[in-house]
Design a protein around this motif. Structure first.
Motif, PDB file in Angstrom:
ATOM      1  N   MET A  31      -7.754  -1.036  -9.474  1.00 35.97           N
ATOM      2  CA  MET A  31      -8.177  -0.927  -8.076  1.00 35.97           C
ATOM      3  C   MET A  31      -7.339  -1.828  -7.178  1.00 35.97           C
ATOM      4  SD  MET A  31     -10.341   0.570  -6.132  1.00 35.97           S
ATOM      5  CE  MET A  31     -10.997   0.413  -4.532  1.00 35.97           C
ATOM      6  N   VAL A  32      -7.041  -3.045  -7.615  1.00 35.41           N
ATOM      7  CA  VAL A  32      -6.260  -3.965  -6.805  1.00 35.41           C
ATOM      8  C   VAL A  32      -4.858  -3.419  -6.573  1.00 35.41           C
ATOM      9  CG1 VAL A  32      -5.291  -6.285  -6.712  1.00 35.41           C
ATOM     10  CG2 VAL A  32      -7.597  -5.957  -7.567  1.00 35.41           C
ATOM     11  N   LYS A  33      -4.261  -2.833  -7.617  1.00 40.12           N
ATOM     12  CA  LYS A  33      -2.922  -2.293  -7.484  1.00 40.12           C
ATOM     13  C   LYS A  33      -2.906  -1.180  -6.443  1.00 40.12           C
ATOM     14  CE  LYS A  33       0.963  -0.815 -10.208  1.00 40.12           C
ATOM     15  NZ  LYS A  33       1.791  -1.876 -10.634  1.00 40.12           N
ATOM     16  N   TYR A  34      -3.916  -0.332  -6.425  1.00 40.26           N
ATOM     17  CA  TYR A  34      -3.991   0.734  -5.436  1.00 40.26           C
ATOM     18  C   TYR A  34      -4.059   0.148  -4.034  1.00 40.26           C
ATOM     19  CZ  TYR A  34      -5.823   4.477  -2.563  1.00 40.26           C
ATOM     20  OH  TYR A  34      -6.008   5.377  -1.554  1.00 40.26           O
ATOM     21  N   GLN A  35      -4.858  -0.899  -3.858  1.00 40.08           N
ATOM     22  CA  GLN A  35      -4.987  -1.513  -2.538  1.00 40.08           C
ATOM     23  C   GLN A  35      -3.667  -2.144  -2.113  1.00 40.08           C
ATOM     24  OE1 GLN A  35      -8.168  -4.343  -2.122  1.00 40.08           O
ATOM     25  NE2 GLN A  35      -7.894  -4.512   0.062  1.00 40.08           N
ATOM     26  N   ASP A  36      -2.936  -2.770  -3.058  1.00 40.35           N
ATOM     27  CA  ASP A  36      -1.641  -3.346  -2.727  1.00 40.35           C
ATOM     28  C   ASP A  36      -0.666  -2.266  -2.266  1.00 40.35           C
ATOM     29  OD1 ASP A  36      -2.521  -5.881  -3.318  1.00 40.35           O
ATOM     30  OD2 ASP A  36      -1.609  -5.940  -5.311  1.00 40.35           O
ATOM     31  N   GLU A  37      -0.667  -1.120  -2.956  1.00 38.43           N
ATOM     32  CA  GLU A  37       0.205  -0.018  -2.558  1.00 38.43           C
ATOM     33  C   GLU A  37      -0.181   0.511  -1.181  1.00 38.43           C
ATOM     34  OE1 GLU A  37      -0.088   2.821  -5.706  1.00 38.43           O
ATOM     35  OE2 GLU A  37       1.007   1.551  -7.118  1.00 38.43           O
ATOM     36  N   THR A  38      -1.465   0.552  -0.909  1.00 34.95           N
ATOM     37  CA  THR A  38      -1.934   0.999   0.405  1.00 34.95           C
ATOM     38  C   THR A  38      -1.478   0.033   1.487  1.00 34.95           C
ATOM     39  OG1 THR A  38      -3.857   2.029  -0.612  1.00 34.95           O
ATOM     40  CG2 THR A  38      -3.977   1.627   1.751  1.00 34.95           C
ATOM     41  N   ASP A  67       1.090  -1.966   1.330  1.00 35.15           N
ATOM     42  CA  ASP A  67       2.546  -1.837   1.452  1.00 35.15           C
ATOM     43  C   ASP A  67       2.911  -0.653   2.340  1.00 35.15           C
ATOM     44  OD1 ASP A  67       2.801  -3.994  -0.230  1.00 35.15           O
ATOM     45  OD2 ASP A  67       3.357  -2.808  -1.992  1.00 35.15           O
ATOM     46  N   ARG A  68       2.273   0.473   2.117  1.00 39.23           N
ATOM     47  CA  ARG A  68       2.562   1.661   2.929  1.00 39.23           C
ATOM     48  C   ARG A  68       2.132   1.440   4.380  1.00 39.23           C
ATOM     49  NH1 ARG A  68       0.641   4.874  -1.581  1.00 39.23           N
ATOM     50  NH2 ARG A  68      -1.335   4.975  -0.485  1.00 39.23           N
ATOM     51  N   VAL A  92       5.492   9.702   7.790  1.00 38.67           N
ATOM     52  CA  VAL A  92       5.304   8.342   7.275  1.00 38.67           C
ATOM     53  C   VAL A  92       3.904   7.843   7.612  1.00 38.67           C
ATOM     54  CG1 VAL A  92       6.101   5.937   7.469  1.00 38.67           C
ATOM     55  CG2 VAL A  92       7.775   7.796   7.347  1.00 38.67           C
ATOM     56  N   LEU A  93       3.470   8.089   8.840  1.00 39.82           N
ATOM     57  CA  LEU A  93       2.130   7.663   9.253  1.00 39.82           C
ATOM     58  C   LEU A  93       1.044   8.401   8.461  1.00 39.82           C
ATOM     59  CD1 LEU A  93       2.690   7.448  13.119  1.00 39.82           C
ATOM     60  CD2 LEU A  93       2.385   5.532  11.537  1.00 39.82           C
ATOM     61  N   THR A  94       1.276   9.664   8.172  1.00 42.01           N
ATOM     62  CA  THR A  94       0.319  10.440   7.380  1.00 42.01           C
ATOM     63  C   THR A  94       0.276   9.930   5.947  1.00 42.01           C
ATOM     64  OG1 THR A  94       0.715  12.381   8.758  1.00 42.01           O
ATOM     65  CG2 THR A  94      -0.316  12.766   6.625  1.00 42.01           C
ATOM     66  N   ALA A 151      -9.141   5.093  10.369  1.00 41.36           N
ATOM     67  CA  ALA A 151      -9.370   3.654  10.436  1.00 41.36           C
ATOM     68  C   ALA A 151      -9.197   2.916   9.112  1.00 41.36           C
ATOM     69  CB  ALA A 151     -10.771   3.383  10.976  1.00 41.36           C
ATOM     70  N   ARG A 152      -9.398   3.566   7.994  1.00 37.30           N
ATOM     71  CA  ARG A 152      -9.470   2.861   6.700  1.00 37.30           C
ATOM     72  C   ARG A 152      -8.251   1.975   6.395  1.00 37.30           C
ATOM     73  NH1 ARG A 152     -12.547   0.559   3.234  1.00 37.30           N
ATOM     74  NH2 ARG A 152     -12.083   0.913   1.068  1.00 37.30           N
ATOM     75  N   PRO A 153      -7.014   2.461   6.480  1.00 37.94           N
ATOM     76  CA  PRO A 153      -5.882   1.595   6.152  1.00 37.94           C
ATOM     77  C   PRO A 153      -5.745   0.394   7.100  1.00 37.94           C
ATOM     78  CG  PRO A 153      -5.191   3.883   6.157  1.00 37.94           C
ATOM     79  CD  PRO A 153      -6.572   3.834   6.710  1.00 37.94           C
ATOM     80  N   MET A 154      -6.081   0.609   8.367  1.00 39.41           N
ATOM     81  CA  MET A 154      -5.994  -0.507   9.321  1.00 39.41           C
ATOM     82  C   MET A 154      -7.075  -1.543   9.036  1.00 39.41           C
ATOM     83  SD  MET A 154      -3.394  -0.301  11.222  1.00 39.41           S
ATOM     84  CE  MET A 154      -3.615  -1.185  12.725  1.00 39.41           C
ATOM     85  N   GLU A 155      -8.250  -1.101   8.601  1.00 36.85           N
ATOM     86  CA  GLU A 155      -9.308  -2.050   8.235  1.00 36.85           C
ATOM     87  C   GLU A 155      -8.860  -2.915   7.064  1.00 36.85           C
ATOM     88  OE1 GLU A 155     -13.296   0.498   9.487  1.00 36.85           O
ATOM     89  OE2 GLU A 155     -12.577   0.537   7.418  1.00 36.85           O
ATOM     90  N   GLN A 156      -8.231  -2.295   6.056  1.00 35.27           N
ATOM     91  CA  GLN A 156      -7.737  -3.063   4.911  1.00 35.27           C
ATOM     92  C   GLN A 156      -6.659  -4.049   5.342  1.00 35.27           C
ATOM     93  OE1 GLN A 156      -6.503   0.032   2.238  1.00 35.27           O
ATOM     94  NE2 GLN A 156      -8.540   0.260   1.336  1.00 35.27           N
ATOM     95  N   ALA A 157      -5.757  -3.608   6.213  1.00 37.07           N
ATOM     96  CA  ALA A 157      -4.695  -4.497   6.697  1.00 37.07           C
ATOM     97  C   ALA A 157      -5.288  -5.653   7.504  1.00 37.07           C
ATOM     98  CB  ALA A 157      -3.690  -3.708   7.534  1.00 37.07           C
ATOM     99  N   MET A 158      -6.268  -5.363   8.345  1.00 39.48           N
ATOM    100  CA  MET A 158      -6.901  -6.423   9.141  1.00 39.48           C
ATOM    101  C   MET A 158      -7.655  -7.403   8.254  1.00 39.48           C
ATOM    102  SD  MET A 158      -5.939  -6.256  12.199  1.00 39.48           S
ATOM    103  CE  MET A 158      -7.005  -7.558  12.752  1.00 39.48           C
ATOM    104  N   ASN A 159      -8.335  -6.910   7.225  1.00 39.95           N
ATOM    105  CA  ASN A 159      -9.009  -7.822   6.291  1.00 39.95           C
ATOM    106  C   ASN A 159      -8.008  -8.743   5.616  1.00 39.95           C
ATOM    107  OD1 ASN A 159     -11.507  -6.732   6.882  1.00 39.95           O
ATOM    108  ND2 ASN A 159     -11.463  -5.304   5.167  1.00 39.95           N
TER     109      ASN A 159
END
Length: 153
Positions: free
Chosen positions: A1-8, A10-11, A56-58, A78-86
């Motif tokens: 799960m952590v690896k997936y979040q790191d890839e998210t 990064d993108r 790229v944004l998609t 919103a989901r990727p921006m929420e993760q980035a903000m966290n």
């Protein structure tokens, strides 16, 4: 799960690194559900170039496209921006706490500006000793590489 979040993450950050993509997101933030042609209108680039930015944004999950007939509309997700903000907030809190501790430490015990002479200390001698010149100290040093031929004009 952590690896997936790191890839998210990064993108997400890779997508946000381009000013055109940030401007596209800002336009969607002002007016959600714009068609691709409406979204591309103020930019001085071709529609295929805008489409590449939107791809790229998609891929980063920052926008979603919806096709209605021949029109493709884009909207923010919103989901990727929420993760980035966290992620950013965690480091902002870390640095804020450390800088607050540093400020408290500095303000707690101020450093003296100049040493104060004590009455029992001996008088300081006022004569100045001559120091060797730079040339004298440079002669004793060994150069790291031999000098090559000099260029003559």
């Amino acid at each position: 799960m952590v690896k997936y979040q790191d890839e998210t993450l990064d993108r997400t950050f890779a997508a946000l690194s381009d000013p055109t993509r940030r401007a596209l997101l800002a336009r969607l933030g002002e007016q959600d559900g714009l068609s691709i042609s409406e979204l591309a209108q103020p930019f001085a680039m071709s529609l295929p170039a805008i489409m590449k930015h939107l791809d790229v944004l998609t891929d980063a999950g920052l926008i979603a496209r919806e096709k209605t007939g021949r029109t493709v509309a884009c909207r923010l997700t919103a989901r990727p921006m929420e993760q980035a903000m966290n992620w950013l907030n965690r480091y902002a809190q870390f640095w804020s706490e450390n800088l607050d501790r540093l400020a408290a430490f500095v303000e707690e015990d101020p450093w003296p500006t100049a040493p104060q002479p004590t009455p029992a200390s001996p008088r300081v001698q006022t004569h100045v000793q001559a120091s060797p010149s730079r040339g004298a100290s440079a002669r004793g040093r060994k150069k790291s590489t031999p000098r090559g031929p000099s260029r003559k004009a």
